[in-house]
Structure formats: structure tokens, C-alpha cells
Design an enzyme around this catalytic site. Structure first.
Site, PDB file in Angstrom:
ATOM      1  N   GLY A  33     -36.188 -81.476 -20.225  1.00  0.00           N
ATOM      2  CA  GLY A  33     -37.006 -82.094 -19.185  1.00  0.00           C
ATOM      3  C   GLY A  33     -36.612 -83.539 -18.939  1.00  0.00           C
ATOM      4  O   GLY A  33     -35.531 -83.973 -19.315  1.00  0.00           O
ATOM      5  N   LEU A  35     -35.888 -84.741 -16.018  1.00  0.00           N
ATOM      6  CA  LEU A  35     -34.629 -84.406 -15.349  1.00  0.00           C
ATOM      7  C   LEU A  35     -34.094 -85.573 -14.524  1.00  0.00           C
ATOM      8  O   LEU A  35     -34.846 -86.288 -13.873  1.00  0.00           O
ATOM      9  CB  LEU A  35     -34.849 -83.189 -14.452  1.00  0.00           C
ATOM     10  CG  LEU A  35     -35.407 -81.953 -15.176  1.00  0.00           C
ATOM     11  CD1 LEU A  35     -35.619 -80.809 -14.186  1.00  0.00           C
ATOM     12  CD2 LEU A  35     -34.497 -81.521 -16.313  1.00  0.00           C
ATOM     13  N   HIS A  39     -28.855 -83.326 -14.589  1.00  0.00           N
ATOM     14  CA  HIS A  39     -29.459 -81.994 -14.739  1.00  0.00           C
ATOM     15  C   HIS A  39     -29.458 -81.257 -13.385  1.00  0.00           C
ATOM     16  O   HIS A  39     -29.159 -80.058 -13.327  1.00  0.00           O
ATOM     17  CB  HIS A  39     -30.921 -82.111 -15.189  1.00  0.00           C
ATOM     18  CG  HIS A  39     -31.115 -82.706 -16.544  1.00  0.00           C
ATOM     19  ND1 HIS A  39     -31.741 -83.906 -16.751  1.00  0.00           N
ATOM     20  CD2 HIS A  39     -30.790 -82.242 -17.781  1.00  0.00           C
ATOM     21  CE1 HIS A  39     -31.807 -84.170 -18.049  1.00  0.00           C
ATOM     22  NE2 HIS A  39     -31.217 -83.181 -18.696  1.00  0.00           N
ATOM     23  N   LYS A 153     -21.486 -84.673 -21.414  1.00  0.00           N
ATOM     24  CA  LYS A 153     -21.854 -85.922 -22.101  1.00  0.00           C
ATOM     25  C   LYS A 153     -22.111 -85.622 -23.576  1.00  0.00           C
ATOM     26  O   LYS A 153     -21.727 -86.380 -24.448  1.00  0.00           O
ATOM     27  CB  LYS A 153     -23.083 -86.565 -21.480  1.00  0.00           C
ATOM     28  CG  LYS A 153     -23.423 -87.884 -22.191  1.00  0.00           C
ATOM     29  CD  LYS A 153     -24.503 -88.634 -21.493  1.00  0.00           C
ATOM     30  CE  LYS A 153     -25.859 -88.093 -21.809  1.00  0.00           C
ATOM     31  NZ  LYS A 153     -26.266 -88.315 -23.223  1.00  0.00           N
TER      32      LYS A 153
END
Ligand code: PAF
Length: 285
Positions: A33, A35, A39, A153
Site C-alpha cells: 500500500g 501507492l 506501483h 528497486k
């Protein structure tokens, strides 16, 4: 198209069965979450690979160590739902802790990812990758996607998930997506929100340090990394690691390896940031 919000395993399984009956391929995007554009980029890429996209929002307690930021990890459900609807995500799974870990915590059945998980972030955060691999396997088993997308990442995490799929013969294709960056080069991360204005201004130095390492003048990798570490520490970073490895297996590079990756983890105050840069070696220190 409306975003379906699924909160229980039976609801997820019934939606999955309907998509399967319609012959639709499912892409899974696991997240915790809060975001950001990185994302949402994963969702957009997922749509290009599959008929349906399912995002999971679950702040996984088993991947946080004692004293880490599990309690204060940003939870922004309404904004996340709005963002997912805006990029045409089909469904979001928001499980309770008891849905993922019905046996309680710590999880009874866990995935031990082995030596790959013991170095770099795994050395600084013992048990972290065991928690990641355990939750990802459970989410895979619950959603049964044809493919799943993860950001590069978290390069070490991506490698551990690829290893999980290979070692356990899971019929899931893993897609790694390029790092999303702010205009000044800072890799997007939910933890960037912890930074003060002064720390945020300093943070892009991490990306610049990686680029300088990859492109910079000669010396051995050890010498170059040590120089870059000292420069970052002089600016106020506390460097956990700054290193150059092989892209394929994160081992130290041999003389004839050319596909390399520079990786860094460093703290600014109490905020731990990570970044990496894949590059091709031109010279041979
Ligand atoms: O990268 C993350 O956000 C998490 O580690 C993941 C893969 C969703 C597992 O909790």
C-alpha cells in the site's frame, strides 16, 4: 470499469474462479500500500501482459524486525483505492493478518530463501527476506496468478522471488519492472514520506553516487565503493552497504564479468533508503 474490493479468501477465490472460467490471464501486483507512481506503473505494465490485474495491499508483519517501522508504516487505503481505480486495476485484495497467517505469528510454515537472503539487506535486516518469501508464496497460492510483477528497486527481493518460483516449481512468470524515479533521480519509495524537507533534498545523492560509481574513473571496485561511501557519509548518510556485484547472482564480480549492479542502502536520520543501478562494465578494475 469498477475496482472490486476483495477482503476475504473466499471472495478472492470466487473472483479468481470466474476469471479462469472466462479464460482470462491474471497478473498479480503485491504491495504494502501507500501507492506511488512506481506501483501504478506496475499495474499499467501488468495490463499489457494479462487480461486482469489484481493488486494486494498488505503490510506484512513478518518481514519487519523488532524496532523497525511496522507500526508507523504509512496506511493510506482510500487514496490507494482511488489511485488503483484511476489506472484501471480490476481488483484489490486487502486481507486481514489472520487471513494470511491463520496459524498466528510468527508464521508456523515459513520459506527460508538461503544464502542469497543473508547478505546486503538480509545482513542488516535478519529474517526480512524469510518474511517476504513467506508472504509472497501465500499470496501466490491464494491468487494463483499466471504472472506477478515486482519493482527492480528491491533488486535482491526480486532475485529471491525468482529463486522461490524456480526452486518450488511454481507456474508463475515473474516480471521485473524498471525503477521509477522522481525528476531529481530519487527512487520512489513509500519510505520517502518519512524524510524531512532537508533530508529529501539530500536523498538524490544516493542515485548520483551510484552513477558516479558506474561511470567514474578507475581503481578497484573496493576503492571506488569506499570513496563513494566516504562522500555520502560526509553529507550525513549512514551507509549500511555500498557495493558492486554481478547482476546474475549478486556475487562479487570476476575479471571478465560485465553485467554489473551497484547497490546502496543508507540511513538519513531513522529512514533507511535503498537504490541500485544496473550497468555494463567498460573498464576492468
Ligand atoms: O516490496 C514490497 O512491497 C513487499 O516486500 C512485498 C513484495 C509486497 C511483500 O510484502
Amino acid at each position: 470499469m469498477t475496482l472490486q474490493v476483495l477482503e476475504t479468501l473466499p471472495a478472492l477465490r470466487s473472483q479468481r474462479a470466474a476469471w479462469r472460467a472466462a479464460g482470462e490471464r491474471l497478473a498479480l501486483v503485491p504491495t504494502m500500500g501507500n501507492l506511488h507512481a512506481g506501483h501504478l506503473g506496475l499495474v499499467t505494465q501488468a495490463k499489457a501482459h494479462a487480461d486482469r490485474v489484481l493488486v494486494t495491499l498488505f503490510v506484512n508483519p513478518s518481514q519487519f524486525g523488532p524496532g523497525e517501522d511496522f507500526e508507523r508504516y504509512p496506511r493510506t487505503l482510500n487514496a490507494d483505492l482511488e489511485a488503483l481505480a484511476s489506472v484501471g486495476c480490476d481488483a484489490v485484495f486487502i486481507p486481514a493478518v489472520a487471513t494470511i497467517y491463520p496459524e498466528g505469528l510468527p508464521p508456523r510454515t515459513r520459506v527460508c530463501p538461503g544464502p542469497l537472503a543473508e547478505q546486503l539487506c538480509g545482513a542488516d535486516r535478519p529474517g526480512h527476506f524469510e518474511g517476504v518469501a513467506t508472504v509472497v508464496l501465500r499470496l501466490f497460492n491464494m491468487a494463483e496468478p499466471e504472472l506477478a510483477l515486482f519493482g527492480q528497486k528491491d533488486y535482491q527481493q526480486l532475485m529471491i522471488i525468482r529463486q522461490l518460483v524456480e526452486d518450488l516449481a511454481l507456474p508463475i512468470e515473474i516480471v521485473g519492472a524498471p525503477i521509477a524515479r522522481a525528476e531529481d533521480g530519487l527512487a520512489l519509495s513509500s519510505r520517502n514520506g518519512y524524510l524531512t524537507a532537508a533530508q529529501r533534498a539530500l536523498a538524490p545523492a544516493l542515485h548520483r553516487a551510484l552513477r558516479a560509481l558506474a561511470e567514474g574513473p578507475g581503481g578497484t571496485w573496493v576503492e571506488r565503493c569506499e570513496g563513494a561511501r566516504q562522500a555520502l557519509e560526509a553529507q550525513g548518510f549512514l551507509v549500511d552497504y555500498l557495493t558492486v556485484r554481478r547482476q546474475a547472482d549478486l556475487a562479487s564480480p570476476e575479471a571478465d564479468d560485465s553485467a554489473l549492479i551497484a547497490l546502496v542502502a543508507a540511513k538519513l536520520g531513522s529512514t533507511r533508503l535503498i537504490d541500485n543501478l544496473c550497468f555494463t562494465r567498460k573498464d576492468a578494475p
